[in-house]
Design a protein around this motif. Structure first.
Motif, PDB file in Angstrom:
ATOM      1  N   PHE A  91     -45.138  18.375 117.271  1.00 54.67           N
ATOM      2  CA  PHE A  91     -43.983  17.889 116.537  1.00 54.67           C
ATOM      3  C   PHE A  91     -42.741  18.728 116.845  1.00 54.67           C
ATOM      4  CE2 PHE A  91     -41.271  18.245 112.890  1.00 54.67           C
ATOM      5  CZ  PHE A  91     -41.028  16.929 112.567  1.00 54.67           C
ATOM      6  N   GLU A  94     -41.437  17.809 120.283  1.00 55.40           N
ATOM      7  CA  GLU A  94     -40.800  16.486 120.246  1.00 55.40           C
ATOM      8  C   GLU A  94     -39.414  16.569 119.615  1.00 55.40           C
ATOM      9  OE1 GLU A  94     -43.102  13.106 118.538  1.00 55.40           O
ATOM     10  OE2 GLU A  94     -41.386  12.865 117.208  1.00 55.40           O
ATOM     11  N   LYS A  95     -39.335  17.246 118.466  1.00 49.86           N
ATOM     12  CA  LYS A  95     -38.065  17.312 117.747  1.00 49.86           C
ATOM     13  C   LYS A  95     -37.028  18.130 118.513  1.00 49.86           C
ATOM     14  CE  LYS A  95     -39.713  14.749 114.708  1.00 49.86           C
ATOM     15  NZ  LYS A  95     -39.825  13.383 115.293  1.00 49.86           N
ATOM     16  N   GLU A  98     -35.591  15.870 121.083  1.00 41.45           N
ATOM     17  CA  GLU A  98     -34.711  14.872 120.458  1.00 41.45           C
ATOM     18  C   GLU A  98     -33.390  15.473 120.006  1.00 41.45           C
ATOM     19  OE1 GLU A  98     -35.978  12.120 117.212  1.00 41.45           O
ATOM     20  OE2 GLU A  98     -37.932  12.888 117.779  1.00 41.45           O
ATOM     21  N   LEU A  99     -33.474  16.696 119.460  1.00 41.16           N
ATOM     22  CA  LEU A  99     -32.285  17.310 118.877  1.00 41.16           C
ATOM     23  C   LEU A  99     -31.436  18.010 119.930  1.00 41.16           C
ATOM     24  CD1 LEU A  99     -34.002  18.602 115.631  1.00 41.16           C
ATOM     25  CD2 LEU A  99     -32.174  16.901 115.729  1.00 41.16           C
ATOM     26  N   GLY A 100     -31.872  17.969 121.172  1.00 46.15           N
ATOM     27  CA  GLY A 100     -31.026  18.479 122.241  1.00 46.15           C
ATOM     28  C   GLY A 100     -31.137  19.967 122.487  1.00 46.15           C
ATOM     29  N   CYS A 133     -35.458   8.853 122.936  1.00 47.58           N
ATOM     30  CA  CYS A 133     -34.186   9.126 122.251  1.00 47.58           C
ATOM     31  C   CYS A 133     -32.994   8.767 123.123  1.00 47.58           C
ATOM     32  CB  CYS A 133     -34.110  10.575 121.786  1.00 47.58           C
ATOM     33  SG  CYS A 133     -33.771  11.763 123.083  1.00 47.58           S
ATOM     34  N   ASP A 218     -42.330  24.083 111.242  1.00 44.09           N
ATOM     35  CA  ASP A 218     -41.796  22.893 111.913  1.00 44.09           C
ATOM     36  C   ASP A 218     -40.521  22.390 111.234  1.00 44.09           C
ATOM     37  OD1 ASP A 218     -43.294  22.121 109.716  1.00 44.09           O
ATOM     38  OD2 ASP A 218     -44.204  20.387 110.689  1.00 44.09           O
ATOM     39  N   THR A 219     -40.471  22.478 109.905  1.00 46.73           N
ATOM     40  CA  THR A 219     -39.256  22.098 109.185  1.00 46.73           C
ATOM     41  C   THR A 219     -38.112  23.041 109.549  1.00 46.73           C
ATOM     42  OG1 THR A 219     -40.782  21.708 107.359  1.00 46.73           O
ATOM     43  CG2 THR A 219     -38.450  21.356 106.912  1.00 46.73           C
ATOM     44  N   VAL A 222     -36.543  22.194 112.946  1.00 44.22           N
ATOM     45  CA  VAL A 222     -35.648  21.023 112.916  1.00 44.22           C
ATOM     46  C   VAL A 222     -34.355  21.362 112.167  1.00 44.22           C
ATOM     47  CG1 VAL A 222     -35.389  18.637 112.178  1.00 44.22           C
ATOM     48  CG2 VAL A 222     -37.576  19.414 113.077  1.00 44.22           C
ATOM     49  N   THR A 226     -30.651  21.437 113.867  1.00 41.97           N
ATOM     50  CA  THR A 226     -29.643  20.534 113.304  1.00 41.97           C
ATOM     51  C   THR A 226     -28.369  21.284 112.939  1.00 41.97           C
ATOM     52  OG1 THR A 226     -31.336  19.054 112.418  1.00 41.97           O
ATOM     53  CG2 THR A 226     -29.158  18.945 111.392  1.00 41.97           C
TER      54      THR A 226
ATOM     55  N   LYS B  95     -41.360  16.747 104.183  1.00 41.72           N
ATOM     56  CA  LYS B  95     -40.115  17.438 104.518  1.00 41.72           C
ATOM     57  C   LYS B  95     -39.056  17.249 103.436  1.00 41.72           C
ATOM     58  CE  LYS B  95     -41.984  18.956 108.096  1.00 41.72           C
ATOM     59  NZ  LYS B  95     -42.978  19.981 107.679  1.00 41.72           N
ATOM     60  N   GLU B  98     -39.845  19.710 100.760  1.00 37.89           N
ATOM     61  CA  GLU B  98     -39.521  21.075 101.196  1.00 37.89           C
ATOM     62  C   GLU B  98     -38.020  21.319 101.212  1.00 37.89           C
ATOM     63  OE1 GLU B  98     -41.130  22.969 104.856  1.00 37.89           O
ATOM     64  OE2 GLU B  98     -42.421  21.222 104.811  1.00 37.89           O
ATOM     65  N   ARG B 213     -27.769  11.609 120.456  1.00 37.86           N
ATOM     66  CA  ARG B 213     -29.081  11.082 120.834  1.00 37.86           C
ATOM     67  C   ARG B 213     -29.613  10.225 119.687  1.00 37.86           C
ATOM     68  NH1 ARG B 213     -28.168  15.949 123.129  1.00 37.86           N
ATOM     69  NH2 ARG B 213     -28.074  16.700 120.997  1.00 37.86           N
ATOM     70  N   ILE B 214     -30.417   9.216 120.010  1.00 33.11           N
ATOM     71  CA  ILE B 214     -31.005   8.382 118.962  1.00 33.11           C
ATOM     72  C   ILE B 214     -32.198   9.127 118.393  1.00 33.11           C
ATOM     73  CG2 ILE B 214     -32.120   6.186 118.447  1.00 33.11           C
ATOM     74  CD1 ILE B 214     -30.609   5.077 120.929  1.00 33.11           C
ATOM     75  N   LEU B 215     -32.127   9.498 117.124  1.00 35.58           N
ATOM     76  CA  LEU B 215     -33.215  10.262 116.514  1.00 35.58           C
ATOM     77  C   LEU B 215     -34.272   9.320 115.960  1.00 35.58           C
ATOM     78  CD1 LEU B 215     -31.160  12.941 114.548  1.00 35.58           C
ATOM     79  CD2 LEU B 215     -31.988  13.027 116.904  1.00 35.58           C
ATOM     80  N   THR B 219     -37.100  12.461 112.254  1.00 35.75           N
ATOM     81  CA  THR B 219     -36.139  13.499 112.643  1.00 35.75           C
ATOM     82  C   THR B 219     -34.819  13.291 111.907  1.00 35.75           C
ATOM     83  OG1 THR B 219     -37.065  13.157 114.844  1.00 35.75           O
ATOM     84  CG2 THR B 219     -35.265  14.731 114.649  1.00 35.75           C
ATOM     85  N   VAL B 222     -34.958  14.577 108.283  1.00 36.14           N
ATOM     86  CA  VAL B 222     -34.870  16.036 108.163  1.00 36.14           C
ATOM     87  C   VAL B 222     -33.455  16.505 108.498  1.00 36.14           C
ATOM     88  CG1 VAL B 222     -35.748  18.241 109.005  1.00 36.14           C
ATOM     89  CG2 VAL B 222     -37.312  16.320 108.684  1.00 36.14           C
ATOM     90  N   LEU B 227     -28.272  18.770 106.744  1.00 33.70           N
ATOM     91  CA  LEU B 227     -26.811  18.810 106.780  1.00 33.70           C
ATOM     92  C   LEU B 227     -26.236  18.704 105.375  1.00 33.70           C
ATOM     93  CD1 LEU B 227     -25.991  16.552 109.866  1.00 33.70           C
ATOM     94  CD2 LEU B 227     -25.882  19.051 109.712  1.00 33.70           C
TER      95      LEU B 227
END
Lengths: 235, 235
Positions: A91, A94-95, A98-100, A133, A218-219, A222, A226, B95, B98, B213-215, B219, B222, B227
């Motif tokens: 995970f 993957e994240k 996705e999040l760059g 993504c 994992d949280t 992400v 972010t 998540k 959390e 990016r398309i999350l 994702t 979270v 934010l």
């Protein structure tokens, strides 16, 4: 529209031969047929229009058309994390893709349980995330290294943002300067006293808190990615 | 230190009887024995010190000591999301708990595949996340409702932050005002044109983008919670 990552140069009019896995994915799973359109990218040359020229059971060929998107590099942000349970490690990779994140470095800390990772499997997760993504870049997943070794060889011009779960409380805003950075997320159980002391003494380390609740690894990954992307990255 | 959620009033010196599941968790999984210490919370009264008074195979009793933490409510933030595949739905609920969502509302949208959820199972995930993250509050997981119905009954004083995956691009900063809010995350495949038109016309809706990016939906959940908490919440 199906997006496929291929590990070969992409040039308009130059056909692409499919591996067995790719043929299975396109024709067995996604049910594409000869003449169907898809998008191709290789992490280096941008994205290209393509069509299925030949669909076999174990192989196939794609016709490559025009480039539809340039390569879009993410900001120069690394993610360092201590591998945890399999599903959560998958995970995180993957994240991060996705999040760059530009590069993903699994690190072995004093409290890390796993002594090895399946780098190829994690890299495949990063590829799949990029396919999903819409990204044209795939972050490299590095081999597992000891955190101490990574810190010994640390490039002085890259800031290391240490997400310290012992600093539960008001979160610090992620302020500048922009530029090369890396995020460090600990394992469940956090860092050892020795690790914490070393990190605190390093000039390129900035310690931050991720709020008043203790986040799972994992949280935390992400959340930190972010915050960085929103404050200093390409969001 | 083991933390256990119990759905009953907590008062110092008033013993707590364990259900079969709780006894199995404490004595079978966590291997606690008579005399061992743990922490108790019920989502209403804060956190209490406790010790195992009697450990049985199918039941047991805890002695409750002093209150060690007051109840800490998260900010008044809801998460609305369209249920997706099981593992990712579980993940979103975990998540959200959390990251300090106050209420979790699964909504059925035009492109939502699942027509039912296991509310009790999702609520159990929220409880487990609260046990893990040190929180004293457990967000309620609501029953699945149609998005249209939820919008019909929407409280006018709560801002709805619509994370629109069609607005891929520069992310808007989440600016004030503080106050009641909710985050809306769509399913894989996004929202229908009718839903998008309705959302755009509602006075309490604010549309934001989550970067270039398309999350995936999980994702995006979270990232948006992070934010909001960092900008307007309790981080």
């Amino acid at each position: 529209m199906v997006r496929l990552y291929v590990d070969q140069p992409l040039v308009p009019e130059q056909p692409v031969s499919l591996t067995r896995d790719q043929a299975h994915y396109l024709f067995g799973v996604m049910r594409l047929k000869a003449g169907d359109a898809l998008a191709l990218f290789n992490g280096r040359d941008g994205e290209f229009a393509a069509t299925v020229a030949r669909a076999g059971k174990k192989d196939g060929e794609l016709a490559v058309g025009a480039r539809t998107k340039p390569l879009q590099m993410p900001p120069d942000l690394w993610l360092l994390f201590a591998p945890i349970k399999k599903a959560r490690t998958d995970f995180i990779v993957e994240k991060a893709a996705e999040l760059g994140a530009a590069r993903i470095l699994p690190v072995q800390t004093d409290f890390t349980n796993s002594e090895r990772i399946r780098r190829d499997r994690l890299q495949a997760h990063a590829v799949e995330a990029a396919e999903q993504c819409g990204g044209t870049y795939v972050p490299e997943v590095a081999e597992l290294e000891k955190l101490g070794t990574v810190l010994d060889d640390w490039p002085a011009d890259r800031r290391l943002i240490f997400c310290d779960e012992a600093q539960v409380g008001a979160a610090d805003p992620l302020q500048g300067p922009r530029g090369k950075a890396a995020i460090l997320i600990g394992p469940e159980g956090g860092f050892s006293e020795a690790e914490r002391a070393r990190l605190a003494a390093l000039p390129f380390v900035r310690t931050i808190s991720l709020g008043p609740r203790i986040l799972r690894a994992d949280t935390a990954a992400v959340a930190a990615l972010t915050l960085w992307q929103a404050a200093l990255g390409d969001w």
